[in-house]
Design an enzyme around this catalytic site. Structure first.
Site, short mmCIF file in Angstrom:
data_model
loop_
_atom_site.label_atom_id
_atom_site.label_comp_id
_atom_site.label_asym_id
_atom_site.label_seq_id
_atom_site.Cartn_x
_atom_site.Cartn_y
_atom_site.Cartn_z
N SER A 125 0.59 -1.31 0.31
CA SER A 125 0.17 0.04 -0.21
C SER A 125 1.10 1.58 0.23
CB SER A 125 -1.03 -0.09 1.01
OG SER A 125 -0.40 0.21 2.05
N LYS A 155 -5.83 4.52 8.58
CA LYS A 155 -4.84 4.94 7.77
C LYS A 155 -4.84 7.04 8.39
CE LYS A 155 -2.94 1.19 5.41
NZ LYS A 155 -2.52 1.19 4.39
#
Length: 356
Positions: A248, A293
């Site tokens: 990611s 996140k």
């Protein structure tokens, strides 16, 4: 009152003892790809001119409970109520009974691949040539290819037809019926590695004949390999970040590389964070744990968060105060949005919404 107190104690004890098949996700560390980590640069480029940078282009991470962690009911309820954690089914993080060791290995492989794709995407964006070729990425156990092909072998052709992309290999193999011969023209991994070390191109090839077999999930023919892509870069780009896995961070690595190789600052000194996978062509893909996140990024001071298009709806359902979610689908989208940010044209930013 005594009866109620005893009942509450009993329920709490039961909640502690009852195990539930869930795992927890929480915000993990966020690291500036333009800066240092543990005393050394995250991105180290040699053999090409670089430029000073300012601001932040932070990659973000998620912490997860281990594969052998046994969550009880009280912990699950607390996690469901908390803003900075997410409770998910255990199999979401560890499918098919995956062990901690297997998960770590898979994450390390994905992280390594994301670094390669980030380099390719950034250099292509700058029109810097990158040599690429199709390789044997892995050989499945008990498959016809065992002992015939090896990880790192360069696949030049299948049945005399040149291959340019990994998917070409599967397409050519599946033209056969199970039990038929398929001929691979390859450069052995050792010869390819030796040629790269000497700065030369390997030219000696060999032909390898393999008898196809029937796939377990259908009637198509297979030989039991996973094809991938390898690259030779015109200069060195090292990405050093320990204890991080998964794909990611690809987008943020690509942007960091681009920023260091170009004059000026992509962010104009602004704190930008983000996430997203990236492929060699610069397409940004979705990731897991998006809400954790964004929470972690805002806690560190991020003002803008580059968000993969396919994660936008989920991220927009719970946006930390003071954080602007910017929708991106390609590295070009990200670069255009960063231009708007540094020029103060924030009204022009493509923002995430819960729908659309």
């Amino acid at each position: 009152m005594l009866a109620s107190t005893l009942m509450l104690i009993a329920l709490l004890c039961a909640g502690v003892l009852i195990q539930v098949p869930y795992s927890e996700m929480t915000p993990g560390p966020t690291v500036n790809t333009l800066g240092d980590h543990d005393g050394e640069p995250v991105l180290h480029i040699s053999g090409h001119k670089t430029y000073p940078t300012t601001g932040h282009l932070n990659m973000t991470t998620v912490r997860v409970t281990s594969a052998d962690y046994n969550m009880n009911l009280v912990q699950a309820v607390y996690g469901w109520l908390a803003h900075d954690s997410k409770i998910v089914p255990h199999e979401t993080l560890y499918p098919d009974g995956q062990t901690e060791e297997q998960s770590t290995q898979e994450n390390a492989e994905e992280f390594s691949q994301s670094q390669e794709s980030a380099k390719v995407a950034a250099l292509k964006e700058l029109d810097i040539p990158v040599k690429s070729w199709v390789i044997v990425e892995s050989v499945l156990k008990n498959s016809p290819a065992v002992g015939r092909l090896h990880a790192g072998d360069v696949i030049k052709a299948v049945d005399g037809t040149s291959v340019k992309q990994p998917q070409d290999v599967a397409e050519l193999v599946t033209k056969h019926k199970p039990g038929e011969n398929v001929v691979f023209t390859v450069v052995p991994a050792k010869e390819q590695a030796a040629a790269e070390k000497d700065g030369k191109e390997a030219t000696r090839t060999q032909q390898v004949t393999i008898i196809t077999k029937k796939a377990d999930d259908g009637d198509r023919a297979i030989v039991g390999i996973q094809a991938g892509t390898d690259h030779t870069f015109p200069f060195t780009v090292d990405i050093k970040l320990a204890d991080v896995g998964g794909p990611s961070a690809g987008l943020m690595f690509a942007l960091g590389i681009y920023d260091k190789l170009t004059p000026g600052s992509l962010t104009g000194g602004t704190f930008v964070a983000g996430t997203g996978t990236i492929d060699d062509s610069g397409t940004v893909g979705p990731i897991g744990g998006i809400q954790m996140k964004t929470v972690g990024a805002r806690a560190k001071g991020a003002q803008y968060f580059l968000t993969p298009k396919d994660n936008c709806a989920a991220a927009a359902r719970d946006v930390p105060e003071g954080l602007t979610l910017v929708k991106v689908d390609t590295i070009d989208d990200a670069l255009n949005s960063l231009e708007d940010i540094r020029e103060g044209k924030t009204a022009d930013l493509p923002r995430c919404a819960t729908k659309g």
